[in-house]
Design a protein around this motif. Structure first.
Motif, mmCIF file in Angstrom:
data_model
loop_
_atom_site.group_PDB
_atom_site.id
_atom_site.type_symbol
_atom_site.label_atom_id
_atom_site.label_comp_id
_atom_site.label_asym_id
_atom_site.label_seq_id
_atom_site.Cartn_x
_atom_site.Cartn_y
_atom_site.Cartn_z
ATOM 1 N N GLN A 114 -23.133 -96.587 17.335
ATOM 2 C CA GLN A 114 -22.284 -96.629 16.148
ATOM 3 C C GLN A 114 -22.586 -95.445 15.230
ATOM 4 O OE1 GLN A 114 -22.823 -100.118 13.748
ATOM 5 N NE2 GLN A 114 -21.367 -99.456 12.195
ATOM 6 N N LYS A 115 -23.856 -95.223 14.948
ATOM 7 C CA LYS A 115 -24.238 -94.102 14.076
ATOM 8 C C LYS A 115 -23.806 -92.771 14.684
ATOM 9 C CE LYS A 115 -28.314 -96.243 11.985
ATOM 10 N NZ LYS A 115 -27.866 -96.915 10.898
ATOM 11 N N LYS A 116 -23.978 -92.654 15.984
ATOM 12 C CA LYS A 116 -23.605 -91.418 16.671
ATOM 13 C C LYS A 116 -22.098 -91.166 16.558
ATOM 14 C CE LYS A 116 -23.699 -90.053 21.406
ATOM 15 N NZ LYS A 116 -24.265 -90.275 22.728
ATOM 16 N N LEU A 117 -21.297 -92.211 16.798
ATOM 17 C CA LEU A 117 -19.842 -92.041 16.721
ATOM 18 C C LEU A 117 -19.369 -91.809 15.287
ATOM 19 C CD1 LEU A 117 -18.530 -94.680 19.282
ATOM 20 C CD2 LEU A 117 -18.323 -92.204 19.445
ATOM 21 N N GLU A 118 -19.993 -92.504 14.340
ATOM 22 C CA GLU A 118 -19.620 -92.310 12.937
ATOM 23 C C GLU A 118 -19.905 -90.878 12.495
ATOM 24 O OE1 GLU A 118 -21.808 -95.315 10.874
ATOM 25 O OE2 GLU A 118 -20.260 -96.835 11.164
ATOM 26 N N HIS A 119 -20.984 -90.326 13.008
ATOM 27 C CA HIS A 119 -21.343 -88.958 12.660
ATOM 28 C C HIS A 119 -20.347 -87.962 13.255
ATOM 29 C CE1 HIS A 119 -23.696 -85.215 12.624
ATOM 30 N NE2 HIS A 119 -24.245 -85.727 11.529
ATOM 31 N N LYS A 127 -12.640 -91.773 11.180
ATOM 32 C CA LYS A 127 -12.387 -93.106 11.734
ATOM 33 C C LYS A 127 -13.593 -94.020 11.526
ATOM 34 C CE LYS A 127 -9.360 -91.394 15.363
ATOM 35 N NZ LYS A 127 -9.120 -91.332 16.798
ATOM 36 N N LYS A 128 -14.354 -93.753 10.504
ATOM 37 C CA LYS A 128 -15.606 -94.478 10.271
ATOM 38 C C LYS A 128 -15.383 -95.984 10.093
ATOM 39 C CE LYS A 128 -19.830 -94.169 7.612
ATOM 40 N NZ LYS A 128 -20.589 -93.459 6.630
ATOM 41 N N ALA A 129 -14.361 -96.381 9.346
ATOM 42 C CA ALA A 129 -14.108 -97.811 9.089
ATOM 43 C C ALA A 129 -13.750 -98.542 10.380
ATOM 44 C CB ALA A 129 -12.996 -97.963 8.065
ATOM 45 N N ASP A 130 -12.920 -97.916 11.206
ATOM 46 C CA ASP A 130 -12.519 -98.524 12.479
ATOM 47 C C ASP A 130 -13.727 -98.679 13.411
ATOM 48 O OD1 ASP A 130 -10.719 -99.509 14.439
ATOM 49 O OD2 ASP A 130 -10.739 -97.535 15.410
#
Length: 128
Positions: A43-48, A53-56
């Motif tokens: 999750q942290k990796k994808l949010e970064h 699209k952080k909320a999704d």
């Protein structure tokens, strides 16, 4: 003619089977906790990587982590129940399908009775 019928399987609780079940539940809990940690990392990796699209991403990962945490709670509950379960009691261990031969003139009510296989320490002790 042959028909297929579901038959209940029950285990008789012994110290060995309790130890085996305890180990299974603890292993499931450990694996689920590892999955939660791995999901948090992903999750942290994808949010970064995708900040737009952080909320999704957060919502999707929250759902997955929450699902695993529920499974952890369920397995911890089963562990607690296992500890208070007396030796010699019967627990459900699922169902199997059995092939039964039927002929004209047989009593259907006798066939439709619930059949059970009793297992103790991996050995079938009774078929009713």
């Amino acid at each position: 003619m042959n028909i297929i019928k579901k038959v209940a399987v029950k285990k008789i609780v012994t110290e060995d089977s309790k130890a085996q079940l305890r180990e299974e539940y603890q292993l499931k809990i450990f694996k689920l906790e590892q999955e939660c940690e791995r999901l948090k990392f992903e999750q942290k990796k994808l949010e970064h990587q995708a900040t737009n699209k952080k909320a999704d991403i957060t919502h999707r990962f929250y759902k997955e982590i929450s699902n695993r945490k529920d499974q952890i709670k369920w397995n911890k509950y089963k562990l607690e129940q296992l500890e208070i379960l007396p030796t010699g009691s019967e627990i459900n261990d699922g169902e199997v399908e059995a092939m039964i031969e039927i002929e004209e003139g047989m009593n259907w009510d006798d066939l439709s009775e619930h059949k059970t296989i009793i297992v103790k320490d991996g050995i079938i002790t009774k078929i009713t």
